[in-house]
Design an enzyme around this catalytic site. Structure first.
Site, mmCIF file in Angstrom:
data_model
loop_
_atom_site.group_PDB
_atom_site.id
_atom_site.type_symbol
_atom_site.label_atom_id
_atom_site.label_comp_id
_atom_site.label_asym_id
_atom_site.label_seq_id
_atom_site.Cartn_x
_atom_site.Cartn_y
_atom_site.Cartn_z
ATOM 1 N N ARG A 15 0.831 -1.210 0.000
ATOM 2 C CA ARG A 15 0.000 0.000 0.000
ATOM 3 C C ARG A 15 0.866 1.261 0.000
ATOM 4 O O ARG A 15 0.964 1.955 -1.015
ATOM 5 C CB ARG A 15 -0.937 -0.018 1.230
ATOM 6 C CG ARG A 15 -2.055 1.006 1.181
ATOM 7 C CD ARG A 15 -1.640 2.425 1.508
ATOM 8 N NE ARG A 15 -1.055 2.583 2.839
ATOM 9 C CZ ARG A 15 -0.462 3.708 3.240
ATOM 10 N NH1 ARG A 15 -0.377 4.765 2.440
ATOM 11 N NH2 ARG A 15 0.070 3.790 4.455
ATOM 12 N N HIS A 211 5.356 4.623 12.609
ATOM 13 C CA HIS A 211 5.332 4.524 11.135
ATOM 14 C C HIS A 211 6.327 5.569 10.635
ATOM 15 O O HIS A 211 5.984 6.744 10.527
ATOM 16 C CB HIS A 211 3.898 4.801 10.660
ATOM 17 C CG HIS A 211 3.716 4.871 9.182
ATOM 18 N ND1 HIS A 211 3.055 3.893 8.459
ATOM 19 C CD2 HIS A 211 4.070 5.803 8.268
ATOM 20 C CE1 HIS A 211 3.007 4.227 7.187
ATOM 21 N NE2 HIS A 211 3.615 5.393 7.035
ATOM 22 N N HIS A 213 8.970 7.092 8.005
ATOM 23 C CA HIS A 213 9.607 7.199 6.689
ATOM 24 C C HIS A 213 11.079 7.544 6.930
ATOM 25 O O HIS A 213 11.445 8.068 7.984
ATOM 26 C CB HIS A 213 8.879 8.235 5.831
ATOM 27 C CG HIS A 213 7.548 7.713 5.336
ATOM 28 N ND1 HIS A 213 7.383 7.214 4.067
ATOM 29 C CD2 HIS A 213 6.353 7.569 5.944
ATOM 30 C CE1 HIS A 213 6.121 6.814 3.924
ATOM 31 N NE2 HIS A 213 5.478 7.011 5.055
ATOM 32 N N CYS A 244 4.607 9.194 0.007
ATOM 33 C CA CYS A 244 3.206 9.605 -0.063
ATOM 34 C C CYS A 244 3.072 10.598 -1.201
ATOM 35 O O CYS A 244 3.859 11.541 -1.299
ATOM 36 C CB CYS A 244 2.783 10.237 1.267
ATOM 37 S SG CYS A 244 1.131 10.955 1.191
ATOM 38 N N ASN A 253 9.017 4.140 3.544
ATOM 39 C CA ASN A 253 9.122 3.755 4.951
ATOM 40 C C ASN A 253 10.473 3.102 5.176
ATOM 41 O O ASN A 253 11.105 2.617 4.246
ATOM 42 C CB ASN A 253 8.049 2.714 5.299
ATOM 43 C CG ASN A 253 6.675 3.279 5.217
ATOM 44 O OD1 ASN A 253 6.095 3.342 4.144
ATOM 45 N ND2 ASN A 253 6.148 3.701 6.347
HETATM 46 P P1 HMG Z 1 -13.101 14.304 -1.963
HETATM 47 O O1 HMG Z 1 -12.933 14.839 -3.347
HETATM 48 O O2 HMG Z 1 -13.135 15.277 -0.839
HETATM 49 O O3 HMG Z 1 -14.367 13.342 -1.854
HETATM 50 O O4 HMG Z 1 -11.923 13.260 -1.708
HETATM 51 P P2 HMG Z 1 -15.851 13.527 -2.275
HETATM 52 O O5 HMG Z 1 -16.642 12.731 -1.286
HETATM 53 O O6 HMG Z 1 -16.161 14.981 -2.496
HETATM 54 O O7 HMG Z 1 -15.935 12.770 -3.703
HETATM 55 C C1 HMG Z 1 -15.312 13.285 -4.863
HETATM 56 C C2 HMG Z 1 -15.093 12.156 -5.850
HETATM 57 O O8 HMG Z 1 -14.248 11.149 -5.288
HETATM 58 C C3 HMG Z 1 -16.380 11.434 -6.263
HETATM 59 O O9 HMG Z 1 -16.159 10.935 -7.579
HETATM 60 C C4 HMG Z 1 -16.402 10.239 -5.344
HETATM 61 O O10 HMG Z 1 -17.118 9.157 -5.901
HETATM 62 C C5 HMG Z 1 -14.930 9.898 -5.254
HETATM 63 P P3 HMG Z 1 -16.672 11.739 -8.892
HETATM 64 O O11 HMG Z 1 -18.128 11.960 -8.637
HETATM 65 O O12 HMG Z 1 -15.870 13.029 -8.912
HETATM 66 O O13 HMG Z 1 -16.344 10.813 -10.005
HETATM 67 N N1 HMG Z 1 -14.592 9.218 -3.997
HETATM 68 C C6 HMG Z 1 -14.106 7.972 -3.922
HETATM 69 N N2 HMG Z 1 -13.821 7.062 -4.866
HETATM 70 C C7 HMG Z 1 -13.354 5.872 -4.439
HETATM 71 N N3 HMG Z 1 -13.155 5.562 -3.130
HETATM 72 C C8 HMG Z 1 -13.434 6.452 -2.169
HETATM 73 C C9 HMG Z 1 -13.943 7.726 -2.561
HETATM 74 N N4 HMG Z 1 -14.308 8.816 -1.858
HETATM 75 C C10 HMG Z 1 -14.728 9.716 -2.752
HETATM 76 N N5 HMG Z 1 -13.223 6.153 -0.897
HETATM 77 C C11 HMG Z 1 -10.770 11.464 -0.624
HETATM 78 C C12 HMG Z 1 -11.713 12.666 -0.456
HETATM 79 C C13 HMG Z 1 -10.250 11.097 0.739
HETATM 80 C C14 HMG Z 1 -11.508 10.326 -1.246
HETATM 81 C C15 HMG Z 1 -9.606 11.900 -1.553
HETATM 82 O O14 HMG Z 1 -9.049 13.050 -1.049
HETATM 83 C C16 HMG Z 1 -8.551 10.850 -1.711
HETATM 84 O O15 HMG Z 1 -8.790 9.783 -2.258
HETATM 85 N N6 HMG Z 1 -7.313 11.155 -1.256
HETATM 86 C C17 HMG Z 1 -6.195 10.231 -1.385
HETATM 87 C C18 HMG Z 1 -5.562 10.095 -0.056
HETATM 88 C C19 HMG Z 1 -4.462 9.045 -0.088
HETATM 89 O O16 HMG Z 1 -4.685 7.923 -0.504
HETATM 90 N N7 HMG Z 1 -3.243 9.439 0.352
HETATM 91 C C20 HMG Z 1 -2.181 8.515 0.508
HETATM 92 C C21 HMG Z 1 -2.429 7.585 1.645
HETATM 93 S S1 HMG Z 1 -2.188 8.312 3.243
HETATM 94 C C22 HMG Z 1 -0.519 8.103 3.554
HETATM 95 O O17 HMG Z 1 0.212 7.631 2.723
HETATM 96 C C23 HMG Z 1 -0.019 8.461 4.915
HETATM 97 C C24 HMG Z 1 0.243 7.244 5.797
HETATM 98 O O18 HMG Z 1 1.144 6.347 5.175
HETATM 99 C C25 HMG Z 1 0.838 7.708 7.124
HETATM 100 C C26 HMG Z 1 2.028 8.646 6.890
HETATM 101 O O19 HMG Z 1 3.080 8.221 6.424
HETATM 102 O O20 HMG Z 1 1.824 9.819 7.156
HETATM 103 C C27 HMG Z 1 -1.037 6.484 6.110
HETATM 104 MG MG MG Z 2 3.253 6.523 5.179
#
Ligand code: HMG
Ligand code: MG
Length: 306
Positions: A15, A211, A213, A244, A253
């Protein structure tokens, strides 16, 4: 020193690692990676995220990957679900294909919250509330991740009070475990300890993990500092994959191989076979066309040749 006698490592490579890859990675390769990790003895693997495919196209095959995994008893499979839409997608197939654990991910930085999940910290908690409730009602364990607990690419240094505040909010909505993330790898041991201490104001030692990096090469030092506090659960990424997409310049990481080498050397049990883990790292690194981003794996692979 208050060192734990065993450590649980969660491999987040499929992931966190692969979410940032420019090279498209087919579902079959991700599935093979998960199989190799579990065969190496990982007891938890973060397999995918159910996020918007427009935001993170690398995770668009989440359901296919979850469906393709040959599950082993005793292994926990987790996925990221930032909102109800994500949770509903993860729970759409038959129960046998559900994750055992979901992760809601927020941040201790307002700017990072906006960039990563398109909402404020307060709004994110309101989004997570029904996700946590629904997951728990379905007997799915709820983990929370807090990004930028030490530093943020947009806001700079983050005060531990911010971490405590978000951990408290997550606790209130039923999140069972907190992952303290140094998203951009700027932490050093005392700073990371302070971030962990902040989470420990609301969770006990069994409910907090690290966690880290490894952007500045501090992740192993930070791990040792966390171990000295009794923290015994850590995320790591095979071959040091990842980063990220919303934390520009941050590397992957800490490599799982490096963590296992460190812990083996300290007689701390992980249940992981380092040779098999190195093979898993080599498998995905070969696919990506680069050497593994793990110092221990590189050394061990050189030893095999010589
Ligand atoms: P948004 O635009 O605010 O959501 O996104 P929305 O509810 O307004 O929906 C907008 C569109 O997104 C719609 O589609 C929804 O259907 C779709 P459209 O009508 O435009 O075609 N949508 C989704 N589609 C699939 N699955 C869903 C979903 N939700 C809405 N769950 C959202 C909010 C969170 C979805 C967006 O901002 C997003 O996907 N962000 C990506 C975040 C991400 O994956 N970041 C990387 C992971 S976190 C990380 O790496 C950190 C971590 O490792 C810890 C660290 O190291 O810090 C965990
Ligand atoms: Mg991370």
């Amino acid at each position: 020193m208050n060192l734990p006698s065993k450590v649980k490592l969660v491999d987040v490579g499929p992931r966190d690692g692969l979410q940032n890859e420019k090279t498209p990675v087919p579902a079959a390769v991700k599935i093979e990676l998960v199989h190799r990790l579990q065969d190496a003895g990982l007891s938890e693997i973060e397999v995918a995220s159910f996020v918007s495919p427009k935001w993170v196209p690398q995770m668009a095959d989440n359901a296919e990957v979850m469906a393709g995994i040959r599950r082993l008893p005793g292994v926990r499979y987790s996925v990221l679900t930032p909102n109800l839409q994500g949770l509903e997608a993860a729970l759409k197939p038959a129960r046998a294909l559900w994750p055992d654990e979901i992760v809601v991910f927020g941040a201790a930085s307002e700017a990072f919250s906006q960039r990563n999940i398109n909402c404020s910290i307060a709004e994110s908690i309101e989004r997570f509330r029904p996700v946590a409730a629904s997951a728990r009602a379905n007997n799915i364990y709820v983990r929370g991740a807090i990004s930028c607990t030490v530093g943020c690419p947009y806001e700079g240094e983050i005060a531990p009070e911010r971490v405590a505040m978000v951990a408290g909010l997550m606790k209130d909505i039923g999140v069972q475990h907190i992952g303290v993330a140094d998203t951009i790898g700027v932490g050093t041991p005392r700073k990371v300890q302070r971030a962990l201490e902040a989470a420990l104001r609301h969770y006990d030692l069994d409910g907090v993990s690290g966690h880290f990096h490894d952007t500045y090469g501090m992740a192993l030092a930070n791990t040792l500092a966390a171990l000295q506090m009794g923290v015994w659960q850590f995320d790591a990424s095979v071959a040091g994959l990842g980063g990220c997409p919303y934390a520009k310049g941050a590397t992957g990481n800490v490599a799982t191989e490096d963590m296992v080498y460190l812990l083996n050397g300290m007689d701390i049990d992980t249940g992981i076979d380092l040779d098999k883990l190195v093979d898993a790292g080599q498998f995905i690194s070969n696919f990506l066309g680069r050497p593994p981003g793990s110092r221990a794996a590189t050394a061990l692979l050189n030893k095999r040749i010589n």
